[in-house]
Scaffold this motif. Structure first.
Motif, PDB file in Angstrom:
ATOM      1  N   PHE A   1       8.803 -11.374  20.644  1.00  0.00           N
ATOM      2  CA  PHE A   1       8.097 -12.124  19.603  1.00  0.00           C
ATOM      3  C   PHE A   1       9.008 -12.313  18.395  1.00  0.00           C
ATOM      4  CE2 PHE A   1       7.516  -7.727  18.584  1.00  0.00           C
ATOM      5  CZ  PHE A   1       7.294  -7.631  17.228  1.00  0.00           C
ATOM      6  N   HIS A   2       8.709 -13.346  17.630  1.00  0.00           N
ATOM      7  CA  HIS A   2       9.430 -13.635  16.392  1.00  0.00           C
ATOM      8  C   HIS A   2       8.571 -13.169  15.231  1.00  0.00           C
ATOM      9  CE1 HIS A   2      12.610 -16.015  18.227  1.00  0.00           C
ATOM     10  NE2 HIS A   2      11.673 -16.524  19.005  1.00  0.00           N
ATOM     11  N   PHE A   3       9.226 -12.605  14.221  1.00  0.00           N
ATOM     12  CA  PHE A   3       8.514 -12.174  13.031  1.00  0.00           C
ATOM     13  C   PHE A   3       9.477 -12.164  11.858  1.00  0.00           C
ATOM     14  CE2 PHE A   3      10.390  -8.339  14.649  1.00  0.00           C
ATOM     15  CZ  PHE A   3      10.589  -7.497  13.576  1.00  0.00           C
ATOM     16  N   ALA A   4       8.953 -11.883  10.689  1.00  0.00           N
ATOM     17  CA  ALA A   4       9.798 -11.824   9.495  1.00  0.00           C
ATOM     18  C   ALA A   4       9.382 -10.621   8.653  1.00  0.00           C
ATOM     19  CB  ALA A   4       9.660 -13.098   8.675  1.00  0.00           C
ATOM     20  N   PHE A   5      10.366  -9.903   8.141  1.00  0.00           N
ATOM     21  CA  PHE A   5      10.102  -8.855   7.171  1.00  0.00           C
ATOM     22  C   PHE A   5       9.870  -9.535   5.830  1.00  0.00           C
ATOM     23  CE2 PHE A   5      12.811  -6.446  10.178  1.00  0.00           C
ATOM     24  CZ  PHE A   5      11.925  -5.422  10.467  1.00  0.00           C
ATOM     25  N   CYS A   6       8.831  -9.130   5.111  1.00  0.00           N
ATOM     26  CA  CYS A   6       8.552  -9.648   3.765  1.00  0.00           C
ATOM     27  C   CYS A   6       8.932  -8.549   2.780  1.00  0.00           C
ATOM     28  CB  CYS A   6       7.081 -10.009   3.617  1.00  0.00           C
ATOM     29  SG  CYS A   6       6.513 -11.249   4.775  1.00  0.00           S
ATOM     30  N   LEU A   7      10.002  -8.784   2.039  1.00  0.00           N
ATOM     31  CA  LEU A   7      10.539  -7.779   1.130  1.00  0.00           C
ATOM     32  C   LEU A   7      10.574  -8.324  -0.286  1.00  0.00           C
ATOM     33  CD1 LEU A   7      13.560  -6.890   3.390  1.00  0.00           C
ATOM     34  CD2 LEU A   7      11.489  -5.537   3.142  1.00  0.00           C
TER      35      LEU A   7
ATOM     36  N   ALA B   1       0.842  -1.186   0.000  1.00  0.00           N
ATOM     37  CA  ALA B   1       0.000   0.000   0.000  1.00  0.00           C
ATOM     38  C   ALA B   1       0.881   1.241   0.000  1.00  0.00           C
ATOM     39  CB  ALA B   1      -0.906  -0.023   1.226  1.00  0.00           C
ATOM     40  N   PRO B   2       0.354   2.342  -0.544  1.00  0.00           N
ATOM     41  CA  PRO B   2       1.144   3.575  -0.504  1.00  0.00           C
ATOM     42  C   PRO B   2       1.456   3.959   0.939  1.00  0.00           C
ATOM     43  CG  PRO B   2      -0.835   3.834  -1.851  1.00  0.00           C
ATOM     44  CD  PRO B   2      -0.913   2.502  -1.202  1.00  0.00           C
ATOM     45  N   GLY B   3       2.661   4.407   1.190  1.00  0.00           N
ATOM     46  CA  GLY B   3       3.059   4.794   2.535  1.00  0.00           C
ATOM     47  C   GLY B   3       3.659   3.659   3.349  1.00  0.00           C
ATOM     48  N   THR B   4       3.677   2.452   2.810  1.00  0.00           N
ATOM     49  CA  THR B   4       4.285   1.342   3.541  1.00  0.00           C
ATOM     50  C   THR B   4       5.713   1.144   3.061  1.00  0.00           C
ATOM     51  OG1 THR B   4       3.497  -0.338   1.988  1.00  0.00           O
ATOM     52  CG2 THR B   4       2.080   0.157   3.860  1.00  0.00           C
ATOM     53  N   VAL B   5       6.558   0.769   3.986  1.00  0.00           N
ATOM     54  CA  VAL B   5       7.968   0.549   3.684  1.00  0.00           C
ATOM     55  C   VAL B   5       8.190  -0.899   3.276  1.00  0.00           C
ATOM     56  CG1 VAL B   5      10.284   0.620   4.664  1.00  0.00           C
ATOM     57  CG2 VAL B   5       8.602   2.330   5.322  1.00  0.00           C
ATOM     58  N   ALA B   6       7.544  -1.796   3.982  1.00  0.00           N
ATOM     59  CA  ALA B   6       7.669  -3.232   3.743  1.00  0.00           C
ATOM     60  C   ALA B   6       6.445  -3.902   4.349  1.00  0.00           C
ATOM     61  CB  ALA B   6       8.954  -3.759   4.393  1.00  0.00           C
ATOM     62  N   ARG B   7       6.525  -5.202   4.542  1.00  0.00           N
ATOM     63  CA  ARG B   7       5.474  -5.942   5.233  1.00  0.00           C
ATOM     64  C   ARG B   7       6.138  -6.815   6.275  1.00  0.00           C
ATOM     65  NH1 ARG B   7       2.236  -8.950   0.835  1.00  0.00           N
ATOM     66  NH2 ARG B   7       4.323  -9.561   0.345  1.00  0.00           N
ATOM     67  N   ALA B   8       5.370  -7.173   7.301  1.00  0.00           N
ATOM     68  CA  ALA B   8       5.889  -8.036   8.360  1.00  0.00           C
ATOM     69  C   ALA B   8       4.921  -9.192   8.554  1.00  0.00           C
ATOM     70  CB  ALA B   8       6.044  -7.262   9.658  1.00  0.00           C
TER      71      ALA B   8
ATOM     72  N   GLU C   1      11.060 -11.119  -6.605  1.00  0.00           N
ATOM     73  CA  GLU C   1      10.839 -12.283  -5.740  1.00  0.00           C
ATOM     74  C   GLU C   1      10.577 -11.808  -4.318  1.00  0.00           C
ATOM     75  OE1 GLU C   1      11.161 -15.736  -6.312  1.00  0.00           O
ATOM     76  OE2 GLU C   1      11.274 -15.336  -8.461  1.00  0.00           O
ATOM     77  N   GLU C   2       9.660 -12.466  -3.617  1.00  0.00           N
ATOM     78  CA  GLU C   2       9.432 -12.130  -2.223  1.00  0.00           C
ATOM     79  C   GLU C   2      10.391 -12.923  -1.346  1.00  0.00           C
ATOM     80  OE1 GLU C   2       5.924 -12.752   0.880  1.00  0.00           O
ATOM     81  OE2 GLU C   2       5.454 -11.383  -0.762  1.00  0.00           O
ATOM     82  N   VAL C   3      11.081 -12.196  -0.471  1.00  0.00           N
ATOM     83  CA  VAL C   3      12.060 -12.786   0.439  1.00  0.00           C
ATOM     84  C   VAL C   3      11.647 -12.469   1.859  1.00  0.00           C
ATOM     85  CG1 VAL C   3      14.489 -12.799   1.128  1.00  0.00           C
ATOM     86  CG2 VAL C   3      13.892 -12.482  -1.265  1.00  0.00           C
ATOM     87  N   GLU C   4      11.722 -13.454   2.742  1.00  0.00           N
ATOM     88  CA  GLU C   4      11.414 -13.238   4.148  1.00  0.00           C
ATOM     89  C   GLU C   4      12.707 -13.159   4.943  1.00  0.00           C
ATOM     90  OE1 GLU C   4       8.535 -15.755   5.920  1.00  0.00           O
ATOM     91  OE2 GLU C   4       6.973 -15.136   4.516  1.00  0.00           O
ATOM     92  N   VAL C   5      12.803 -12.132   5.766  1.00  0.00           N
ATOM     93  CA  VAL C   5      13.971 -11.901   6.606  1.00  0.00           C
ATOM     94  C   VAL C   5      13.559 -12.154   8.052  1.00  0.00           C
ATOM     95  CG1 VAL C   5      15.678 -10.215   7.357  1.00  0.00           C
ATOM     96  CG2 VAL C   5      14.890 -10.217   4.981  1.00  0.00           C
ATOM     97  N   PRO C   6      13.946 -13.298   8.623  1.00  0.00           N
ATOM     98  CA  PRO C   6      13.517 -13.616   9.988  1.00  0.00           C
ATOM     99  C   PRO C   6      14.290 -12.835  11.040  1.00  0.00           C
ATOM    100  CG  PRO C   6      14.927 -15.355   9.147  1.00  0.00           C
ATOM    101  CD  PRO C   6      14.734 -14.371   8.021  1.00  0.00           C
ATOM    102  N   THR C   7      13.581 -12.440  12.080  1.00  0.00           N
ATOM    103  CA  THR C   7      14.195 -11.736  13.200  1.00  0.00           C
ATOM    104  C   THR C   7      13.272 -11.829  14.406  1.00  0.00           C
ATOM    105  OG1 THR C   7      15.284  -9.683  13.869  1.00  0.00           O
ATOM    106  CG2 THR C   7      13.261  -9.462  12.600  1.00  0.00           C
ATOM    107  N   SER C   8      13.643 -11.188  15.481  1.00  0.00           N
ATOM    108  CA  SER C   8      12.780 -11.144  16.659  1.00  0.00           C
ATOM    109  C   SER C   8      12.846  -9.746  17.239  1.00  0.00           C
ATOM    110  CB  SER C   8      13.210 -12.184  17.692  1.00  0.00           C
ATOM    111  OG  SER C   8      14.508 -11.910  18.148  1.00  0.00           O
TER     112      SER C   8
END
Length: 118
Positions: free
Chosen positions: A65-71, A26-33, A76-83
């Motif tokens: 909590f654990h989450f992943a950035f979806c970039l 969406a406009p105004g979003t940097v990435a997704r989580a 290609e969509e890549v998930e970057v795992p982190t906490s």
């Protein structure tokens, strides 16, 4: 037969909105989580904190909590795992301090954000 297909195309694994098409940023979003199998827009991201909008789950300050950035990198969509650790929860927004991902994923994040800025 496997209960799921390990080799399904990326477009089949992306979440779908009510219109049936894959979610675009969406406009105004940097990435997704991705948190607990749900994807939320990231509206602010810097080196140590992230602001996630539209969160409908239950979190409290100081919760880990654990989450992943979806970039998206080169289409290609890549998930970057982190906490992370929740700093503030208010009105569907979660502000959290996150740990730096592994160096490999840090390079992917820089590349994805640079592509998005260009």
């Amino acid at each position: 037969m496997w209960p799921f297909n390990l080799f399904k195309p990326k477009s089949a694994s992306r979440p779908r909105n009510a219109g049936g098409r894959a979610d675009a940023a969406a406009p105004g979003t940097v990435a997704r989580a991705r948190i607990d199998s749900r994807v939320y827009p990231v509206v602010q991201l810097d080196h140590t904190t992230v602001t996630i909008d539209g969160f409908t789950g239950d979190m409290v300050p100081r919760q880990r909590f654990h989450f992943a950035f979806c970039l998206e990198v080169d289409g290609e969509e890549v998930e970057v795992p982190t906490s992370g650790t929740v700093l503030q929860v208010a009105g569907g927004r979660v502000v959290a301090k996150y740990l730096a991902p592994q160096p490999y994923y840090q390079r992917i994040m820089r590349r994805a954000l640079a592509q998005r800025a260009a």
